[in-house]
Design a protein around this motif. Structure first.
Motif, PDB file in Angstrom:
ATOM      1  N   TYR A 297     101.277 -66.099  93.318  1.00  0.00           N
ATOM      2  CA  TYR A 297     102.305 -66.829  92.590  1.00  0.00           C
ATOM      3  C   TYR A 297     103.394 -65.856  92.150  1.00  0.00           C
ATOM      4  N   TYR A 298     104.562 -66.406  91.856  1.00  0.00           N
ATOM      5  CA  TYR A 298     105.621 -65.638  91.206  1.00  0.00           C
ATOM      6  C   TYR A 298     106.508 -66.623  90.454  1.00  0.00           C
ATOM      7  N   PHE A 299     107.247 -66.135  89.484  1.00  0.00           N
ATOM      8  CA  PHE A 299     108.149 -67.017  88.746  1.00  0.00           C
ATOM      9  C   PHE A 299     109.235 -66.187  88.083  1.00  0.00           C
ATOM     10  N   ASN A 300     110.328 -66.844  87.763  1.00  0.00           N
ATOM     11  CA  ASN A 300     111.425 -66.233  87.027  1.00  0.00           C
ATOM     12  C   ASN A 300     111.236 -66.604  85.564  1.00  0.00           C
ATOM     13  N   PRO A 301     110.952 -65.645  84.696  1.00  0.00           N
ATOM     14  CA  PRO A 301     110.665 -65.976  83.292  1.00  0.00           C
ATOM     15  C   PRO A 301     111.845 -66.613  82.562  1.00  0.00           C
ATOM     16  N   VAL A 302     113.045 -66.429  83.086  1.00  0.00           N
ATOM     17  CA  VAL A 302     114.221 -67.003  82.435  1.00  0.00           C
ATOM     18  C   VAL A 302     114.336 -68.499  82.717  1.00  0.00           C
ATOM     19  N   THR A 303     113.944 -68.897  83.913  1.00  0.00           N
ATOM     20  CA  THR A 303     114.141 -70.293  84.318  1.00  0.00           C
ATOM     21  C   THR A 303     112.850 -71.096  84.417  1.00  0.00           C
ATOM     22  N   ALA A 304     111.690 -70.453  84.318  1.00  0.00           N
ATOM     23  CA  ALA A 304     110.413 -71.161  84.487  1.00  0.00           C
ATOM     24  C   ALA A 304     110.218 -72.216  83.402  1.00  0.00           C
ATOM     25  N   THR A 305     109.814 -73.391  83.821  1.00  0.00           N
ATOM     26  CA  THR A 305     109.559 -74.494  82.870  1.00  0.00           C
ATOM     27  C   THR A 305     108.079 -74.819  82.744  1.00  0.00           C
ATOM     28  N   SER A 306     107.256 -74.250  83.623  1.00  0.00           N
ATOM     29  CA  SER A 306     105.828 -74.536  83.604  1.00  0.00           C
ATOM     30  C   SER A 306     105.108 -73.613  82.625  1.00  0.00           C
ATOM     31  N   LYS A 307     104.377 -74.201  81.682  1.00  0.00           N
ATOM     32  CA  LYS A 307     103.572 -73.400  80.764  1.00  0.00           C
ATOM     33  C   LYS A 307     102.379 -72.797  81.491  1.00  0.00           C
ATOM     34  N   TRP A 308     101.908 -73.509  82.528  1.00  0.00           N
ATOM     35  CA  TRP A 308     100.711 -73.053  83.256  1.00  0.00           C
ATOM     36  C   TRP A 308     100.939 -71.704  83.910  1.00  0.00           C
ATOM     37  N   ILE A 309     102.137 -71.492  84.461  1.00  0.00           N
ATOM     38  CA  ILE A 309     102.374 -70.255  85.213  1.00  0.00           C
ATOM     39  C   ILE A 309     102.244 -69.028  84.316  1.00  0.00           C
ATOM     40  N   TRP A 310     102.509 -69.204  83.015  1.00  0.00           N
ATOM     41  CA  TRP A 310     102.373 -68.065  82.098  1.00  0.00           C
ATOM     42  C   TRP A 310     100.910 -67.687  81.877  1.00  0.00           C
ATOM     43  N   SER A 311     100.005 -68.578  82.235  1.00  0.00           N
ATOM     44  CA  SER A 311      98.586 -68.287  82.047  1.00  0.00           C
ATOM     45  C   SER A 311      98.003 -67.446  83.181  1.00  0.00           C
ATOM     46  N   ARG A 312      98.756 -67.300  84.272  1.00  0.00           N
ATOM     47  CA  ARG A 312      98.243 -66.536  85.407  1.00  0.00           C
ATOM     48  C   ARG A 312      98.286 -65.034  85.110  1.00  0.00           C
ATOM     49  N   PRO A 313      97.279 -64.279  85.542  1.00  0.00           N
ATOM     50  CA  PRO A 313      97.296 -62.822  85.342  1.00  0.00           C
ATOM     51  C   PRO A 313      98.491 -62.193  86.058  1.00  0.00           C
ATOM     52  N   GLN A 314      99.312 -61.478  85.307  1.00  0.00           N
ATOM     53  CA  GLN A 314     100.527 -60.888  85.867  1.00  0.00           C
ATOM     54  C   GLN A 314     100.228 -59.534  86.510  1.00  0.00           C
ATOM     55  N   ILE A 315     100.812 -59.320  87.678  1.00  0.00           N
ATOM     56  CA  ILE A 315     100.575 -58.082  88.425  1.00  0.00           C
ATOM     57  C   ILE A 315     101.724 -57.110  88.243  1.00  0.00           C
ATOM     58  N   LYS A 316     102.943 -57.588  88.480  1.00  0.00           N
ATOM     59  CA  LYS A 316     104.106 -56.715  88.376  1.00  0.00           C
ATOM     60  C   LYS A 316     105.377 -57.540  88.339  1.00  0.00           C
ATOM     61  N   LYS A 317     106.478 -56.885  87.991  1.00  0.00           N
ATOM     62  CA  LYS A 317     107.795 -57.518  87.991  1.00  0.00           C
ATOM     63  C   LYS A 317     108.669 -56.791  89.004  1.00  0.00           C
ATOM     64  N   ILE A 318     109.297 -57.557  89.895  1.00  0.00           N
ATOM     65  CA  ILE A 318     110.241 -57.005  90.860  1.00  0.00           C
ATOM     66  C   ILE A 318     111.524 -57.824  90.736  1.00  0.00           C
ATOM     67  N   GLY A 319     112.612 -57.161  90.368  1.00  0.00           N
ATOM     68  CA  GLY A 319     113.834 -57.903  90.147  1.00  0.00           C
ATOM     69  C   GLY A 319     113.644 -58.884  89.014  1.00  0.00           C
ATOM     70  N   LYS A 320     114.002 -60.137  89.261  1.00  0.00           N
ATOM     71  CA  LYS A 320     113.860 -61.171  88.235  1.00  0.00           C
ATOM     72  C   LYS A 320     112.509 -61.882  88.279  1.00  0.00           C
ATOM     73  N   HIS A 321     111.691 -61.594  89.292  1.00  0.00           N
ATOM     74  CA  HIS A 321     110.442 -62.323  89.470  1.00  0.00           C
ATOM     75  C   HIS A 321     109.237 -61.572  88.936  1.00  0.00           C
ATOM     76  N   ILE A 322     108.344 -62.290  88.271  1.00  0.00           N
ATOM     77  CA  ILE A 322     107.040 -61.758  87.889  1.00  0.00           C
ATOM     78  C   ILE A 322     106.020 -62.296  88.892  1.00  0.00           C
ATOM     79  N   PHE A 323     105.233 -61.405  89.464  1.00  0.00           N
ATOM     80  CA  PHE A 323     104.232 -61.793  90.471  1.00  0.00           C
ATOM     81  C   PHE A 323     102.857 -61.833  89.831  1.00  0.00           C
ATOM     82  N   CYS A 324     102.094 -62.890  90.165  1.00  0.00           N
ATOM     83  CA  CYS A 324     100.815 -63.172  89.497  1.00  0.00           C
ATOM     84  C   CYS A 324      99.703 -63.412  90.525  1.00  0.00           C
ATOM     85  N   SER A 325      98.482 -63.260  90.050  1.00  0.00           N
ATOM     86  CA  SER A 325      97.320 -63.573  90.893  1.00  0.00           C
ATOM     87  C   SER A 325      96.817 -64.959  90.575  1.00  0.00           C
TER      88      SER A 325
END
Length: 278
Positions: free
Chosen positions: A250-278
């Motif tokens: 998974y990945y998401f843009n923390p500025v524009t993300a509207t899903s609360k669920w995506i914040w629950s995913r374990p975060q791996i790293k940030k590249i540019g504007k995207h946070i990548f998750c497992s």
């Protein structure tokens, strides 16, 4: 009153070949029309699953890919226009296909491949050899054949991805990550590949990309923007083994993300504007 009739086409060799009835074929359908649909899609390299007469998700996404490539409405329905275009683009040897199904043979129906080489060992219920089960030992195993589709073609590329797959993934990368660092674009492509390899997601590029709610670019139509060469290069780099996302799903843009669920995913790293998750 709907007049039920069969369409016919004349092949280049002058042989008459049965074509579809006039029913609209959709997901969940079964029967001879679905067998023909799967056979024709496989003939030109869009479908590599079992020719079993069951319109499942593999058939659905193969059909959508075909519609995309041929400029048709992308609805996953085999209506009149889609069937007419498919009949013109492919051939269907009904007798050969039905014989293999009745014999329980493993077989394929790719264009440009001798029919004798397309037959395989029996006992598979007309499988395409992708079920993962162990086949009984054969004294003379059927030769392995690569698809040799006729034009229009889905040319084979590294790791078995077709040009159609690469184009679609480039569309997704461009729609999702244009303006991101090149590493971030490769990472988005890698997420698509990681999902294809995961049992939790569809096992094709189209299946992953068009899974409902999976990608913003599909929802807002940016998937259909014309990708640049950098997006295509990012896809090829990912296919060839570069995964800057570190196996993210998974990945998401923390500025524009509207899903609360995506914040629950374990975060791996940030590249540019995207946070990548497992």
């Amino acid at each position: 009153m709907v007049l039920m009739c069969s369409l016919f086409m004349i092949s280049s060799e002058g042989e008459k070949a049965d074509a579809f009835t006039n029913q609209v074929i959709q997901h969940g359908a079964t029967g001879e029309d679905v067998i023909e649909l799967q056979s024709r899609l496989q003939y030109i390299g869009y479908y590599n699953g079992d020719i079993d007469g069951v319109f499942g998700w593999g058939t659905y996404w193969a059909l959508r890919n075909f519609q995309y490539e041929f400029g048709l409405p992308i609805d996953g329905l085999a209506g009149a226009k889609t069937k007419q275009k498919l009949v013109k683009a492919s051939k269907y040897n009904k007798q050969f296909v039905k014989e293999q199904i009745e014999k329980g043979n493993n077989f394929s129906h790719y264009g440009g491949t001798d029919l004798n080489k397309q037959k395989g060992p029996g006992g598979g219920g007309a499988k395409g050899g992708t079920s993962g089960g162990k086949a009984a030992p054969q004294k003379k195993p059927a030769p392995k054949q690569a698809p040799t589709p006729s034009k229009p073609t889905a040319v084979n590329t590294p790791n078995g991805f077709s040009q159609n797959d690469i184009q679609l993934m480039a569309n997704a990368v461009y729609g999702e990550a244009r303006g991101e660092p090149y590493e971030g674009q490769v990472a988005v492509a890698a997420v698509i590949l990681n999902r294809i390899d995961s049992s939790a997601f569809p096992n094709t590029a189209a299946g992953v990309i068009f899974e409902p709610g999976a990608f913003t670019a599909v929802a807002d139509g940016q998937i259909w923007l014309t990708p640049n060469e950098q997006a295509k290069e990012a896809v090829l780099d990912a296919i060839n083994g570069w995964d800057p996302s570190s196996s993210a799903l998974y990945y998401f843009n923390p500025v524009t993300a509207t899903s609360k669920w995506i914040w629950s995913r374990p975060q791996i790293k940030k590249i540019g504007k995207h946070i990548f998750c497992s």
